[in-house]
Write an enzyme that holds these catalytic residues in place. Structure first.
Site, short mmCIF file in Angstrom:
data_model
loop_
_atom_site.label_atom_id
_atom_site.label_comp_id
_atom_site.label_asym_id
_atom_site.label_seq_id
_atom_site.Cartn_x
_atom_site.Cartn_y
_atom_site.Cartn_z
N HIS A 12 0.82 -1.33 0.14
CA HIS A 12 -0.08 0.09 0.08
C HIS A 12 0.79 1.36 0.09
O HIS A 12 0.59 2.31 0.75
CB HIS A 12 -1.21 0.01 1.27
CG HIS A 12 -0.50 -0.07 2.74
ND1 HIS A 12 -1.04 -0.78 3.51
CD2 HIS A 12 0.59 0.37 3.04
CE1 HIS A 12 -0.54 -0.82 4.70
NE2 HIS A 12 0.64 0.12 4.44
N HIS A 59 -2.01 4.95 9.59
CA HIS A 59 -0.60 5.63 9.65
C HIS A 59 -0.91 6.89 10.47
O HIS A 59 -0.72 7.83 10.20
CB HIS A 59 0.08 5.66 8.38
CG HIS A 59 -0.09 4.51 7.57
ND1 HIS A 59 -0.86 3.79 6.91
CD2 HIS A 59 1.17 3.66 7.20
CE1 HIS A 59 -0.31 2.78 6.24
NE2 HIS A 59 0.85 2.55 6.60
N GLU A 240 4.90 -4.83 8.52
CA GLU A 240 3.44 -4.85 8.06
C GLU A 240 2.90 -6.31 7.47
O GLU A 240 1.90 -6.47 7.33
CB GLU A 240 3.52 -3.76 7.05
CG GLU A 240 3.69 -2.41 7.51
CD GLU A 240 3.35 -1.36 6.21
OE1 GLU A 240 3.01 -0.08 6.55
OE2 GLU A 240 3.41 -1.85 5.09
FE LIG Z 1 1.81 0.87 5.78
#
Ligand SMILES: [Fe+2]
Length: 282
Positions: A12, A59, A240
Site C-alpha cells: 500500500h 498510519h 507490516e
Molecule cells: Fe503502511
C-alpha cells in the site's frame, strides 16, 4: 451463506496512489509497475465480489499515538478519505457494509478476539491504495468495504500467528452470515522496506520471494517468523507483512495462486500484488 472467494495481498505504498492521482503512471519509472496491475484488475472485475474485507494499518491518520488498538473493525456506513497532510486523495468515499461488519464484530468478539469497534473512521493510503491498485479510478468503488485495522506502528504489533488465527476467525464469521455474499479479503502493506535509519531503502528480494512462495504453499510455517526476523530481513516497516497472515488465515489450507506481480523499486519499497483463489485448490 456468505463465503470468501479470494484473497489479495497488496502493498500500500503511498507514492503508488499519488502516481495515479497525478496521472504519472505512464512515465518510465512507474510504467512497469502499473503494467503488472492490469491483469489483476481484469481478474477482479470478472470476479465481481459483493464485498471486500481490507486488512490494513492506520498510519496515525484516524488514530493518533494516544490510543492504538491492536485489532479494530470499521462498522460505519461509509468511511471518508483521510487527509494525510496534502488533502484527502481524490478517490471515492469508501462505502461500508454495516450489516456484515456488525456480524463480524459480534462473531469475532464472541470467538475471543477483542476487536475495537470504529463507528467513525477516515481511511488512509493503507486502505485506499490497494483499492486503487486493484480497481483503477472508478467514479465509485465497485463494492462496499469492511476495514480491519492492525497495529504495526507501535511496538508490540501482534504476531503473525495471532494474525493468522484472526483470519481463521474471520473465515468462520463470514461462513455464519446468512446472506449469499461473495467476499474477497485483502492483506495489505509490505513487502521489504525501511523508511529511516542507517538501513533506509533496504530491499530484500530473496526474503520477499520466499514469503510469496510460502504464502501459497506453507502459510502455517510462515506464521512462525518472529518480529526480529522481519526487522532484520525485511526492514523496520517489513513487519507490516503480519497483516498478510490475516488474509491467508481466512482462506482454505490449499489455495491456487492465480497471479503474482513483484516490482522494485516503488518509491523506496518492494511492491507486490498476489491473488489467491479460494475456490480452486491445488
Ligand atoms: Fe503502511
Amino acid at each position: 451463506m456468505a463465503k470468501i472467494v479470494a484473497g489479495i495481498a497488496c502493498s500500500h505504498v503511498p507514492a503508488i496512489g499519488a502516481a495515479m492521482d497525478k496521472g504519472t503512471t505512464d512515465t518510465p519509472y512507474w510504467q512497469p509497475l502499473f503494467a503488472g496491475y492490469e491483469p489483476a484488475r481484469d481478474w477482479l472485475a470478472k470476479l465481481a465480489p459483493d464485498v471486500a474485507i481490507i486488512v490494513y494499518n492506520d498510519h496515525a491518520s484516524a488514530l493518533s499515538l494516544e490510543i492504538i488498538p491492536t485489532f479494530m473493525i470499521g462498522v460505519a456506513g461509509e468511511f471518508p478519505i483521510a487527509d494525510e497532510g496534502f488533502g484527502p486523495r481524490p478517490v471515492p468515499v469508501v462505502q461500508g457494509h454495516p450489516e456484515l461488519a456488525w456480524h463480524l464484530a459480534e462473531s469475532l468478539i464472541l470467538d475471543e478476539f477483542d476487536m475495537t469497534i470504529a463507528n467513525e473512521m477516515p481511511v488512509d493510503h493503507g486502505l485506499t491504495v490497494p483499492l486503487s491498485v486493484t480497481c483503477g479510478q472508478p467514479a465509485a468503488w465497485p463494492f462496499p468495504v469492511i476495514p480491519i485495522c492492525v497495529n504495526v506502528v507501535q511496538y508490540p504489533p501482534p504476531t503473525g500467528a495471532r494474525c493468522f488465527k484472526l483470519g481463521q476467525a474471520i473465515s468462520r464469521a463470514v461462513a455464519s452470515f446468512d446472506q449469499d455474499l461473495r467476499v474477497v479479503i485483502y492483506g495489505t502493506g509490505g513487502m521489504s522496506h525501511q523508511l529511516q535509519g542507517e538501513r533506509a531503502g533496504l530491499i530484500n528480494r530473496r526474503f520477499d520471494t520466499e514469503f510469496l512462495d510460502g504464502l501459497t504453499r506453507d502459510p502455517i510455517g510462515l506464521t512462525k517468523i518472529p518480529h526480529t526476523e522481519y526487522m532484520r530481513e525485511a526492514g523496520s516497516e517489513g513487519v507490516e507483512l503480519v497483516m498478510w497472515h490475516v488474509m491467508r488465515g481466512a482462506l482454505h489450507e490449499r489455495v491456487s495462486e492465480v497471479y503474482r506481480h513483484y516490482h522494485v523499486p516503488a518509491s523506496n519499497t518492494a511492491a507486490a500484488l498476489m491473488i489467491l483463489d479460494n475456490e480452486v485448490t491445488t
